[in-house]
Design a protein around this motif. Structure first.
Motif, PDB file in Angstrom:
ATOM      1  N   GLN A 170      -3.059   4.234   3.342  1.00  0.00           N
ATOM      2  CA  GLN A 170      -2.098   3.649   4.551  1.00  0.00           C
ATOM      3  C   GLN A 170      -2.846   3.906   5.770  1.00  0.00           C
ATOM      4  O   GLN A 170      -2.954   3.006   6.504  1.00  0.00           O
ATOM      5  CB  GLN A 170      -0.768   4.361   4.512  1.00  0.00           C
ATOM      6  N   ASN A 202      -5.910   1.752   5.813  1.00  0.00           N
ATOM      7  CA  ASN A 202      -5.536   0.098   6.003  1.00  0.00           C
ATOM      8  C   ASN A 202      -5.027   0.296   7.861  1.00  0.00           C
ATOM      9  O   ASN A 202      -5.435  -0.839   8.440  1.00  0.00           O
ATOM     10  CB  ASN A 202      -4.373  -0.056   5.365  1.00  0.00           C
ATOM     11  N   GLU A 203      -4.322   1.192   8.460  1.00  0.00           N
ATOM     12  CA  GLU A 203      -4.097   1.331   9.675  1.00  0.00           C
ATOM     13  C   GLU A 203      -5.055   1.306  10.747  1.00  0.00           C
ATOM     14  O   GLU A 203      -5.040   0.693  11.772  1.00  0.00           O
ATOM     15  CB  GLU A 203      -3.044   2.486  10.015  1.00  0.00           C
ATOM     16  N   ASP A 224      -6.782  -2.220  10.678  1.00  0.00           N
ATOM     17  CA  ASP A 224      -5.773  -3.152  11.614  1.00  0.00           C
ATOM     18  C   ASP A 224      -6.163  -2.779  12.958  1.00  0.00           C
ATOM     19  O   ASP A 224      -6.173  -3.755  13.757  1.00  0.00           O
ATOM     20  CB  ASP A 224      -4.441  -2.865  11.174  1.00  0.00           C
ATOM     21  N   ARG A 267     -10.255  -2.417   4.425  1.00  0.00           N
ATOM     22  CA  ARG A 267      -9.058  -2.966   3.624  1.00  0.00           C
ATOM     23  C   ARG A 267      -9.360  -3.201   2.253  1.00  0.00           C
ATOM     24  O   ARG A 267      -8.612  -2.578   1.637  1.00  0.00           O
ATOM     25  CB  ARG A 267      -8.881  -4.263   4.233  1.00  0.00           C
ATOM     26  N   ALA A 296      -8.873   0.729   1.117  1.00  0.00           N
ATOM     27  CA  ALA A 296      -7.419   0.858   0.984  1.00  0.00           C
ATOM     28  C   ALA A 296      -6.849   0.382  -0.213  1.00  0.00           C
ATOM     29  O   ALA A 296      -5.839   0.893  -0.858  1.00  0.00           O
ATOM     30  CB  ALA A 296      -6.884   0.563   2.171  1.00  0.00           C
ATOM     31  N   ALA A 297      -7.095  -0.946  -0.486  1.00  0.00           N
ATOM     32  CA  ALA A 297      -6.444  -1.492  -1.730  1.00  0.00           C
ATOM     33  C   ALA A 297      -6.827  -0.675  -3.183  1.00  0.00           C
ATOM     34  O   ALA A 297      -6.057  -0.321  -4.004  1.00  0.00           O
ATOM     35  CB  ALA A 297      -6.977  -3.068  -1.944  1.00  0.00           C
ATOM     36  N   ARG A 308      -5.042   2.460  -3.169  1.00  0.00           N
ATOM     37  CA  ARG A 308      -3.478   2.194  -3.865  1.00  0.00           C
ATOM     38  C   ARG A 308      -3.608   1.990  -5.321  1.00  0.00           C
ATOM     39  O   ARG A 308      -2.639   2.462  -5.999  1.00  0.00           O
ATOM     40  CB  ARG A 308      -3.027   0.994  -3.076  1.00  0.00           C
TER      41      ARG A 308
END
Length: 136
Positions: A43, A46-47, A50, A104, A107-108, A111
């Protein structure tokens, strides 16, 4: 003569490699991963992707310049600049955008790793059944 120089080339390496091995910490055999913490890291990554994307979007557009005049030198130099910096396949802008995509993707992957760890833990619990419980 060069052959004589090469004969002793590796002789001093054994003590150096042995000393290096003594300074490298051992890896624990029972590594515990907390899937919730891995998800939290995903998270945060990813933040950050962004936030970086928001900050650079307009700046990357501004890298594209127009020629100050219509002469051959101005148009050629401007085109070269735009291909190198703003529009080219290997341009600065493309590299920055690839970096954001890579964040990104990371991050994936995190996860997915968290889900795999969670599934592995659930499989262990199912496989052990009541064997893990001590006398009540």
């Amino acid at each position: 003569m060069a052959e004589d120089d090469l004969r002793g080339a590796g002789q001093g390496l054994a003590p150096t490699l042995g000393a290096l091995g003594a300074t490298v910490p051992s890896v624990p055999h029972d590594l515990q991963v907390d899937p919730d913490k891995v998800l939290l890291v995903a998270q945060v990554v990813n933040e950050q992707a962004d936030a970086l994307d928001d900050r650079i979007r307009q700046k990357l557009i501004d890298l594209n310049i127009t020629a100050p005049a219509e002469d051959v030198i101005s148009t050629t130099a401007t085109d070269a600049w735009n291909r190198l910096v703003a529009r080219g396949e290997d341009s600065y802008a493309a590299r920055v955008q690839a970096y954001v995509r890579n964040l990104r993707d990371l991050a994936a992957q995190l996860r997915q790793a968290a889900q795999a760890y969670q599934a592995g833990e659930e499989e262990k619990v199912i496989a052990l059944g009541d064997r893990g419980a001590g006398p009540a």
